[in-house]
Design an enzyme around this catalytic site. Structure first.
Site, short mmCIF file in Angstrom:
data_model
loop_
_atom_site.label_atom_id
_atom_site.label_comp_id
_atom_site.label_asym_id
_atom_site.label_seq_id
_atom_site.Cartn_x
_atom_site.Cartn_y
_atom_site.Cartn_z
N TYR A 1 1.03 6.96 3.20
CA TYR A 1 1.22 6.97 4.66
C TYR A 1 -0.12 7.18 5.38
CZ TYR A 1 2.93 8.26 9.28
OH TYR A 1 3.15 8.31 10.63
N GLU B 1 -4.48 0.45 9.09
CA GLU B 1 -3.93 -0.34 10.19
C GLU B 1 -4.69 -0.09 11.50
OE1 GLU B 1 0.31 -0.03 10.59
OE2 GLU B 1 0.59 0.05 8.43
#
Length: 767
Positions: free
Chosen positions: A158, A165
């Site tokens: 995560y 991103e």
């Protein structure tokens, strides 16, 4: 998000060999694509570090990511048990970022390290996820190491995935100056969204491990769901059949058959409940026929397993005096209070519940302050005007010296968080308490002891059903198992307790269902409580001067016919919101923030708005348990009984907020005109409405005073919905957004603090 622990898809259902084969092929294809992306990415990393990953694996990532669009199609068609909106959001949330390195090839974005970090994180997650899904399809049980990876790798991937991103998005900002603001807006959503999704995955992990390591189910005892041909007691199958049987009673055979054939009932049950309400609303005859058919199907098809393991239909078992599980003889014991009845009606209140203010109310309101609070709730759209009037009626009744000494309240589930037991005792009422045996465990005994201590300090009386247990305290002897002893409880009430009370012309009797447990147990409790209520109402009617009453707490998260002004207020609230254009875009893009009133029901000359409060997350068992209570309320009202069935507000009970997802959503729901009530506030307010309905002959819940065109309108009056009926959007469509708002509020505090410090430093050191 799918990039951080997998999509929301649960174990995929394959109802036919063809479907199973297709799902296997699809998952193998995706596994191959992401495995190639991972292997080539690792090779690229070995040559040039993170800068070499995208160039080596980008083509596989693109194909694999766009292939995942089929997961949306699967959810829409019901091929997998996944919510459509959530799946769409999670898949599409990666499509925009994955094209940034491609479109930005002239800026050489793909040669940077951030896309490489993103790709390695994604590929690692997806390989584990598709292995997990394949094992779910072809094996009886997923190997533990696969299960462990599926629910653990997100702890590391995560943070790395979101870092990659955001880094890729920042590169896109520099390359696409004309789209920089749009990219910034998308990146801003990561602030509330990232912690929400991370904590949601932590919660999912706990639930998955709890389910994986759960002890084997016990052998059925007492009231049970019907067994299928395979011997399994499927709650889904029974739920479908009960709803279908009820719909069929209206004459709509096609709708009933569609319900029976529904393959994705867990996530599509809402539309069948909507149909159930629609056919019921067509006429009074339809509503009562539907209610009778639903109750009849449950009674005849649910089963009862006795102490010897013999199984009968629930209806047959309840008709026999010899069928038993425990074989216990229930006795009566009474706790007499020695206090004085309250002279004012007090409501604990210091504002609504929020994660930042979770403690019990620190003060109470009464008299003029209570009336002002009721008016404020009406003004804010939290409570309907007739509910506020009923609340103040009870407050005035108490102030004028009104007594409850001739009132008897049989509370099934007396120890529940939402029950009115303590409030009624404080007003001097006679309470008959039915709840789980105190002998079960220390917690059950503590619940009984709390009620006993409250009764002794009150002006009322507490009547208990008990059993002999040498050396045990009263709290340990008290109680009965509703699921295993419904017939015995009904017999004790009708044949032992009821004949023992002194009946005058002032005597009032009410039996209410306040039970709640998670999952299938909620349905079983409702089935058994329904039997107790039906039998006690019939027995009491022959002994009392006035018909007895029954009571239920309606949940706001259900389908209710509502007054027209509620629907109009909802529309007005939607049109006057500050961010209505943005919220409309969210609705068009994701389906979230759906209008609160999407359909009307009833005959052409009597159309009524329906508040769609059903929440898919609560599941069909919860909906059926509550619908069974609606059916009993409708039948009782039609038979001439007073029915105190009022909508209670969303309340922060432990049974709700122990689910962190619900707690987070509650934290953000005030942004949509909701007020989440604290438990103490709800119990006092709903107890006041109960007292009003039983004592005020002009109550809209009294059939002698009120003529309803349809029994469903019984639930339209005196609603304490907490804002749900007047909210601009359907409650099931604001959950994720509310949670994001809550996390945005949390994030805004440190961001504001940093901004203040930065400004202070700027002015302090400016030349």
């Amino acid at each position: 998000r799918a990039s951080r622990g997998g999509s929301p898809c649960r174990r995929m259902s394959a109802s036919s060999p063809v479907l199973k084969a297709y799902l296997v092929v699809y998952n193998v294809m995706c596994l191959v694509l992401w495995s190639l992306a991972l292997v080539t990415g690792v090779r690229g990393y070995g040559k040039r570090g993170l800068r070499g990953v995208w160039g080596a694996s980008g083509s596989f990532v693109l194909v694999g990511q766009f292939a995942m669009v089929l997961e949306i199609v699967h959810a829409v068609l019901g091929l997998v048990r996944s919510p459509v909106v959530t799946t769409t959001i999670q898949v599409c949330s990666r499509l925009w970022i994955v094209v940034v390195p491609v479109v930005g090839s002239e800026c050489e974005i793909g040669d940077e390290g951030m896309p490489g970090l993103m790709v390695l994180s994604w590929a690692s997650v997806e390989v584990v996820r598709y292995v997990f899904y394949l094992c779910s399809l072809v094996l009886r049980q997923v190997p533990y190491w696969v299960f462990w990876l599926r629910y653990t790798v997100f702890y590391v991937l995560y943070p790395t995935g979101i870092t990659g991103e955001l880094g890729t998005a920042m590169l896109g900002q520099r390359c696409f100056a004309q789209s920089a603001k749009l990219i910034s807006a998308i990146m801003a959503m990561y602030v509330p969204g990232s912690p929400f999704m991370y904590m949601n995955m932590v919660s999912n992990r706990k639930a998955a491990f709890k389910k994986r390591h759960a002890p084997p189910p016990r052998a059925p005892r007492g009231c049970s769901f019907p067994a299928g041909d395979d011997g399994q007691r499927s709650t889904t199958a029974a739920n479908k059949q009960a709803v279908a049987a009820a719909i069929a009673a209206s004459g709509d055979a096609a709708a009933a058959e569609a319900c029976r054939r529904e393959k994705n009932y867990r996530f599509q049950y809402v539309r069948h409940f909507k149909k159930l309400v629609a056919v019921s609303a067509h006429s009074e005859e339809n509503a009562l026929a539907v209610a009778r058919a639903g109750v009849r199907w449950i009674r005849r098809n649910f089963e009862f397993v006795d102490g010897a393991g013999e199984t009968r239909s629930f209806e047959a078992a309840m008709a026999s005096k010899s069928v038993t599980v425990e074989g216990r003889l229930l006795k009566t014991e009474v706790v007499q209070g020695n206090g004085q009845p309250a002279r004012t009606f007090k409501v604990p209140y210091d504002g609504g519940w929020h994660p930042s203010t979770p403690k019990s109310p620190s003060k109470t309101v009464e008299n003029d302050e209570l009336r002002a609070l009721a008016d404020l709730w009406v003004l804010r759209g939290v409570v309907e005007a007739d509910a506020a009037k009923a609340l103040t009626w009870t407050a005035d009744y108490v102030v004028k010296g009104g007594s409850l000494r001739d009132c008897y309240f049989v509370l099934v589930g007396a120890g529940s968080a939402m029950g009115p037991c303590s409030t009624l005792l404080g007003l001097g009422a006679n309470v008959v308490a039915i709840d789980i045996p105190g002998a079960w465990n220390a917690r059950a005994a503590l619940t009984w002891q709390r009620m006993i201590d409250t009764a002794r300090k009150s002006a009322g009386t507490l009547t208990l059903c008990t059993t002999d247990k040498p050396g045990a305290t009263l709290a340990e002897r008290a109680g009965a198992d509703l699921v295993c002893e419904p017939r015995e409880i009904a017999a004790w009430l009708c044949e032992v307790w009821l004949p023992s009370i002194t009946v005058t012309r002032e005597t009032r009797l009410c039996v209410g269902n306040y039970t709640y447990l998670d999952g299938d147990l909620h349905v079983k409790l409702s089935v058994c409580a329904d039997l107790v209520i039906e039998r006690l109402l019939a027995a009491a009617r022959t002994r009392l001067y006035k018909p007895p009453a029954c009571a239920f707490l309606c949940t706001p998260t259900d389908l209710h016919l509502v007054p027209d002004d509620c629907a109009l207020a909802s529309k007005t609230n939607a049109e006057t919101r500050s961010f209505r254009l943005l919220e409309k875009l969210v609705y068009l893009a994701t389906g979230a923030l759906r209008p609160n009133y999407s359909f009307e029901v009833g005959p052409p000359d009597q159309r009524a708005f329906v508040c769609d409060g059903l929440s898919v997350a609560q599941g069909p068992n919860y909906a059926l348990a509550k619908r069974l209570q609606h059916w009993r309320a409708s039948l009782a009202f039609a038979a001439g009984y007073v029915v105190s069935s009022n909508v209670a507000p969303s309340t922060a009970t432990l049974s709700v907020i122990h689910n962190k997802t619900f707690a987070w959503a509650y934290g953000g729901m005030p942004a949509f005109n909701f007020e989440i009530f604290k438990q103490e506030t709800t119990t006092a307010v709903m107890a006041a409405l109960l007292v009003h309905d039983i004592l005020n002959d002009k109550s809209p819940k009294n059939p002698a005073n009120t003529k309803l065109d349809n029994p469903l309108l019984l639930f339209s009056s005196q609603s304490v919905h907490g804002g749900l009926w007047r909210s601009p959007y359907a409650v099931d469509s604001i959950g994720e957004t509310s949670a994001l708002i809550y996390f945005a509020q949390l994030a805004s505090q440190p961001i504001l603090a940093v901004a203040i410090v930065a400004l202070a430093a700027h002015f302090a050191y400016a030349p």
